[in-house]
Write a protein that holds these residues in place. Structure first.
Motif, PDB file in Angstrom:
ATOM      1  N   ALA A 179       0.802  -1.211   0.000  1.00 22.76           N
ATOM      2  CA  ALA A 179       0.000   0.000   0.000  1.00 22.76           C
ATOM      3  C   ALA A 179       0.839   1.267   0.000  1.00 22.76           C
ATOM      4  N   GLU A 180       2.051   1.213   0.561  1.00 18.16           N
ATOM      5  CA  GLU A 180       2.856   2.422   0.686  1.00 18.16           C
ATOM      6  C   GLU A 180       3.281   2.991  -0.659  1.00 18.16           C
ATOM      7  N   ILE A 181       3.245   2.183  -1.717  1.00 19.09           N
ATOM      8  CA  ILE A 181       3.660   2.706  -3.015  1.00 19.09           C
ATOM      9  C   ILE A 181       2.528   3.379  -3.769  1.00 19.09           C
ATOM     10  N   VAL A 182       1.295   3.276  -3.239  1.00 21.39           N
ATOM     11  CA  VAL A 182       0.162   3.948  -3.884  1.00 21.39           C
ATOM     12  C   VAL A 182      -0.554   4.924  -2.962  1.00 21.39           C
ATOM     13  N   GLN A 183      -0.322   4.833  -1.659  1.00 26.57           N
ATOM     14  CA  GLN A 183      -0.971   5.766  -0.732  1.00 26.57           C
ATOM     15  C   GLN A 183      -0.476   7.190  -0.974  1.00 26.57           C
ATOM     16  N   PRO A 184      -1.358   8.170  -0.834  1.00 27.62           N
ATOM     17  CA  PRO A 184      -0.951   9.552  -1.103  1.00 27.62           C
ATOM     18  C   PRO A 184       0.038  10.089  -0.081  1.00 27.62           C
ATOM     19  N   ILE A 185       0.837  11.030  -0.533  1.00 23.21           N
ATOM     20  CA  ILE A 185       1.693  11.814   0.348  1.00 23.21           C
ATOM     21  C   ILE A 185       0.975  13.127   0.628  1.00 23.21           C
ATOM     22  N   ARG A 186       0.869  13.482   1.905  1.00 18.85           N
ATOM     23  CA  ARG A 186       0.242  14.744   2.289  1.00 18.85           C
ATOM     24  C   ARG A 186       1.340  15.751   2.650  1.00 18.85           C
ATOM     25  N   ILE A 187       1.415  16.828   1.889  1.00 17.69           N
ATOM     26  CA  ILE A 187       2.314  17.944   2.194  1.00 17.69           C
ATOM     27  C   ILE A 187       1.478  18.998   2.883  1.00 17.69           C
ATOM     28  N   THR A 188       1.693  19.187   4.180  1.00 15.21           N
ATOM     29  CA  THR A 188       0.817  20.068   4.943  1.00 15.21           C
ATOM     30  C   THR A 188       1.060  21.523   4.590  1.00 15.21           C
ATOM     31  N   ALA A 189       0.045  22.330   4.822  1.00 10.16           N
ATOM     32  CA  ALA A 189       0.107  23.752   4.484  1.00 10.16           C
ATOM     33  C   ALA A 189       1.344  24.393   5.100  1.00 10.16           C
ATOM     34  N   GLY A 190       2.129  25.091   4.272  1.00 10.30           N
ATOM     35  CA  GLY A 190       3.315  25.786   4.754  1.00 10.30           C
ATOM     36  C   GLY A 190       4.531  24.924   4.947  1.00 10.30           C
ATOM     37  N   ALA A 191       4.465  23.630   4.602  1.00 13.63           N
ATOM     38  CA  ALA A 191       5.597  22.721   4.864  1.00 13.63           C
ATOM     39  C   ALA A 191       6.823  23.085   4.051  1.00 13.63           C
ATOM     40  N   ILE A 192       6.660  23.642   2.860  1.00 14.98           N
ATOM     41  CA  ILE A 192       7.789  23.976   2.000  1.00 14.98           C
ATOM     42  C   ILE A 192       8.293  25.384   2.283  1.00 14.98           C
ATOM     43  N   ALA A 193       7.364  26.317   2.405  1.00 16.55           N
ATOM     44  CA  ALA A 193       7.658  27.726   2.670  1.00 16.55           C
ATOM     45  C   ALA A 193       6.350  28.373   3.110  1.00 16.55           C
ATOM     46  N   PRO A 194       6.379  29.611   3.628  1.00 14.61           N
ATOM     47  CA  PRO A 194       5.126  30.263   3.996  1.00 14.61           C
ATOM     48  C   PRO A 194       4.128  30.253   2.834  1.00 14.61           C
ATOM     49  N   ASN A 195       2.919  29.740   3.122  1.00 12.00           N
ATOM     50  CA  ASN A 195       1.834  29.656   2.141  1.00 12.00           C
ATOM     51  C   ASN A 195       2.157  28.718   0.975  1.00 12.00           C
ATOM     52  N   MET A 196       3.124  27.823   1.145  1.00 16.25           N
ATOM     53  CA  MET A 196       3.477  26.844   0.112  1.00 16.25           C
ATOM     54  C   MET A 196       3.581  25.458   0.756  1.00 16.25           C
ATOM     55  N   PRO A 197       2.575  24.614   0.517  1.00 11.78           N
ATOM     56  CA  PRO A 197       1.330  24.916  -0.176  1.00 11.78           C
ATOM     57  C   PRO A 197       0.397  25.753   0.683  1.00 11.78           C
ATOM     58  N   SER A 198      -0.603  26.338   0.028  1.00 13.17           N
ATOM     59  CA  SER A 198      -1.549  27.188   0.757  1.00 13.17           C
ATOM     60  C   SER A 198      -2.544  26.355   1.552  1.00 13.17           C
ATOM     61  N   ARG A 199      -2.812  25.140   1.088  1.00 11.75           N
ATOM     62  CA  ARG A 199      -3.615  24.146   1.806  1.00 11.75           C
ATOM     63  C   ARG A 199      -2.864  22.823   1.739  1.00 11.75           C
ATOM     64  N   ASP A 200      -3.282  21.877   2.552  1.00  9.28           N
ATOM     65  CA  ASP A 200      -2.653  20.562   2.467  1.00  9.28           C
ATOM     66  C   ASP A 200      -2.782  20.034   1.040  1.00  9.28           C
ATOM     67  N   LEU A 201      -1.677  19.549   0.489  1.00 10.51           N
ATOM     68  CA  LEU A 201      -1.634  19.014  -0.870  1.00 10.51           C
ATOM     69  C   LEU A 201      -1.430  17.510  -0.805  1.00 10.51           C
ATOM     70  N   ARG A 202      -2.311  16.764  -1.477  1.00 14.34           N
ATOM     71  CA  ARG A 202      -2.234  15.294  -1.497  1.00 14.34           C
ATOM     72  C   ARG A 202      -1.880  14.848  -2.907  1.00 14.34           C
ATOM     73  N   ILE A 203      -0.738  14.197  -3.021  1.00 16.90           N
ATOM     74  CA  ILE A 203      -0.261  13.710  -4.311  1.00 16.90           C
ATOM     75  C   ILE A 203       0.275  12.296  -4.130  1.00 16.90           C
ATOM     76  N   SER A 204       0.483  11.609  -5.242  1.00 18.32           N
ATOM     77  CA  SER A 204       1.008  10.252  -5.166  1.00 18.32           C
ATOM     78  C   SER A 204       2.512  10.272  -4.889  1.00 18.32           C
ATOM     79  N   PRO A 205       3.069   9.146  -4.424  1.00 16.86           N
ATOM     80  CA  PRO A 205       4.479   9.136  -3.998  1.00 16.86           C
ATOM     81  C   PRO A 205       5.478   9.561  -5.068  1.00 16.86           C
ATOM     82  N   ASP A 206       5.207   9.262  -6.324  1.00 20.47           N
ATOM     83  CA  ASP A 206       6.169   9.580  -7.376  1.00 20.47           C
ATOM     84  C   ASP A 206       5.883  10.904  -8.078  1.00 20.47           C
ATOM     85  N   HIS A 207       4.908  11.647  -7.592  1.00 24.24           N
ATOM     86  CA  HIS A 207       4.644  12.953  -8.198  1.00 24.24           C
ATOM     87  C   HIS A 207       5.753  13.926  -7.798  1.00 24.24           C
ATOM     88  N   ALA A 208       6.287  14.641  -8.774  1.00 23.83           N
ATOM     89  CA  ALA A 208       7.443  15.510  -8.525  1.00 23.83           C
ATOM     90  C   ALA A 208       7.018  16.936  -8.214  1.00 23.83           C
TER      91      ALA A 208
END
Length: 453
Positions: A179-208
Motif C-alpha cells: 500500500a505504501e507505493i500507492v498511498q498519497p503523500i500529504r504535504i501540509t500547508a506551509g511545509a515547503i515555505a510560507p503559504n506553500m502549499p496554501s492548503r494541504d496538498l495530497r499527491i502520489s508518492p512519485d509525483h514531482a
C-alpha cells in the motif's frame, strides 16, 4: 520500449540471485538485507549494461556493471528481468533477477529467459494529484476533477497553456499488496515555505515537486511530521496533460504535469484497455522539463532545509524510544533497567506479550539513509524464563522484520513468546518523531505521539 532504472531499489522479495544455464534461470538466493539490489541505467536489447549495487551474503555491498540477459513473464501482467555481473573476488559471474511486482518474484525454477528486447516497464509508480487538489487556471483555482480539456492553466513560469488530456483512476489502497507505493503523500500547508502549499496538498508518492530549479518526487521528501504518508482505504488520482511536460501550480506549490511514458492505459479514460494494477509512470527522465533529482548532495540539501522548516513549524523529535512491554495490552513496569537491558516480571495468565516502542522510517527522519522500513527497536538479546531466544527464532514473526546477523528490528509492536520473566536488550534509532500528524479523509490534526496499546 526501453526500461529506465533511476536508482531503482528492489526489496528482498523482488530480487534473487540464481543459476543461469542454457537459457534457464533457477533462483538460489545469496542476497542479504531488506533492499539488496539497486539498479541505475537503461536496458533494451540483451547485452545492454546498467550499474548495479548488490548486497551479497559473505561479501557485503558491491557496485558493479551488470549486463541485461532477458526477461520472463509473471502473473498479473508483471515481468522479471535478468542480469549477469562480474563481482571482484567471485570467479564466476553473478546472475540475478528483479521484478517491479509488489508481490515479489514468482517461483523461479528452470524458468526460460526470453532473450529479446524488453517490452514493459518495471513496476507501479503513481505521479498524480488526489481528488480535491486545486490547480491554478486563468479562471481561478479549480479542483482537478472539475478541469476540462481546453482549460488554460497557469504554469510556474507565468505562462498559460491548454489542458489536452485528463486521466483518472481509483486506487484501492486497502487491498494493494504494498500500500505504501500507492498511498498519497500529504504535504501540509506551509511545509515547503510560507503559504506553500496554501492548503494541504495530497499527491502520489512519485509525483514531482519543483524545488530549487529541480524536480523531486514526493516520496523523497517525507519526514514523518509535516510531509507524511497518508493511510487511506482508497484514493482517486488525476493527471493533467499539457502539450509538453511543465510545472503547474497546485495549492500554490509548483508541481509537475503529466508526462506520457507509455502508461496511459493505466487510467480509466485512456481507451479500450485499462491495467488491472495501475502503473501511472515509470522511472524515466526523458522529456522532463527540469532535472529529476533522486539522490546525492542536492537531495540531501533539500531534505535538510525541509527538516529545519519542520522544526520552525513546531515539529519535534526525540531520542527516547519509549520502550514498554505490554501484557495483554497493559504496560508493565520493569523490575530492573541497566542501560539497554530491561527485566520484567510478567503476571500469571498473560495471553500475549508485545515489545512496544516509538517507531520511525529512517529514510524519513534522517538525511543520509535510504532505509524505508518502519523500525522500532533493534533487539540483540532476549531471554524468556531462562531460555535464550535467537533473532531468527520463528516465534518472532508478527511485528518483526527479517532477522539480521546478531539482531532483529521490530516495527514498533513486536510480539514475544509468553513467559513469566522476560529479559531483553534493545537498541534504538538516533531519532524518532515526537509529534505525529494524524490524517483522515476529512481532516488533518496534530497530536502528541501516543504509545501502542
Amino acid at each position: 520500449m526501453a526500461v529506465i532504472f533511476n536508482q531503482t531499489t528492489f526489496d528482498s522479495a523482488q530480487s534473487s540471485t540464481g543459476a543461469y544455464l542454457l537459457g534457464n534461470f533457477t533462483g538460489i538466493n545469496t542476497l542479504s538485507g531488506a533492499a539488496p539490489v539497486t539498479i541505475n541505467g537503461t536496458i533494451d536489447a540483451p547485452g545492454t549494461s546498467v550499474t548495479a549495487t548488490l548486497n551479497l551474503l559473505n561479501v557485503g555491498t558491491v557496485q558493479t556493471t551488470a549486463d541485461y540477459l532477458g526477461y520472463s513473464t509473471a502473473p498479473n501482467n508483471e515481468y522479471v528481468y535478468y542480469f549477469s555481473a562480474q563481482v571482484v573476488g567471485i570467479a564466476t559471474p553473478v546472475t540475478f533477477a528483479v521484478t517491479g511486482a509488489p508481490t515479489g518474484l514468482p517461483t523461479l525454477s528452470s524458468t526460460p529467459v526470453i532473450s529479446t528486447a524488453v517490452t514493459a516497464p518495471v513496476g507501479p509508480s503513481t505521479p498524480c494529484y488526489a481528488t480535491g487538489t486545486h490547480i491554478r487556471t486563468v479562471r481561478g483555482e479549480i479542483a482537478v476533477e472539475d478541469l476540462a480539456i481546453g482549460d488554460e492553466v497557469v504554469t510556474a513560469s507565468g505562462a498559460t497553456r491548454p489542458v489536452i488530456w485528463l486521466g483518472h483512476r481509483v486506487t484501492d489502497c486497502a487491498s494493494h499488496p504494498k500500500a505504501e507505493i500507492v498511498q498519497p503523500i500529504r504535504i501540509t500547508a506551509g511545509a515547503i515555505a510560507p503559504n506553500m502549499p496554501s492548503r494541504d496538498l495530497r499527491i502520489s508518492p512519485d509525483h514531482a515537486i519543483f524545488l530549487d530549479d529541480v524536480l523531486v518526487q514526493a516520496r523523497f521528501l517525507v519526514n514523518g511530521t509535516t510531509i507524511v504518508r497518508e493511510a487511506v482505504t482508497s484514493v482517486t488520482y488525476w493527471h493533467v496533460e499539457l502539450e509538453s511536460h511543465d510545472v503547474l501550480i497546485a495549492e500554490n506549490l509548483p508541481a509537475e504535469s503529466y508526462l506520457d511514458v507509455g502508461n496511459r492505459h493505466s487510467f480509466i479514460n485512456a481507451g479500450d484497455v485499462v491495467s488491472l494494477r495501475p502503473e501511472f509512470a515509470v522511472e524515466d527522465t526523458d522529456g522532463h522539463c527540469a532535472p529529476l533529482v533522486t539522490g546525492g548532495e542536492r537531495l540531501r540539501a533539500i531534505r535538510s532545509w525541509l527538516a529545519e522548516r519542520a522544526r520552525h513549524l513546531g515539529a519535534r523529535t526525540t531520542t527516547d524510544a519509549a520502550i514498554h512491554l505490554l501484557a495483554d495490552g497493559i504496560a508493565l513496569t520493569p523490575i530492573a533497567v541497566e542501560g539497554n537491558r530491561f527485566v520484567y516480571a510478567v503476571p500469571a495468565d498473560t495471553a500475549a506479550l508485545t515489545l512496544a516502542s516509538r517507531s520511525a522510517v529512517p529514510a524519513e527522519v534522517m538525511v543520509d539513509t535510504a532505509d524505508d522500513r518502519r523500525l522500532g527497536v533493534r533487539l540483540t538479546a532476549l531471554d524468556i524464563d531462562g531460555e535464550s531466544i535467537l533473532p531468527d527464532d520463528a516465534r518472532l514473526s508478527d511485528g518483526w522484520h527479517a532477522a539480521e546477523v546478531g539482531w532483529r528490528w521490530s516495527d514498533g509492536a513486536g510480539t514475544l513468546p509468553v513467559g513469566r520473566q522476560v529479559t531483553f536488550t534493545a537498541h534504538t534509532l538516533p531519532i524518532y518523531p515526537a509529534t505525529a500528524i494524524v490524517q483522515t479523509d476529512a481532516q488533518t490534526v496534530r497530536q502528541p505521539l501516543r504509545m501502542v496499546g
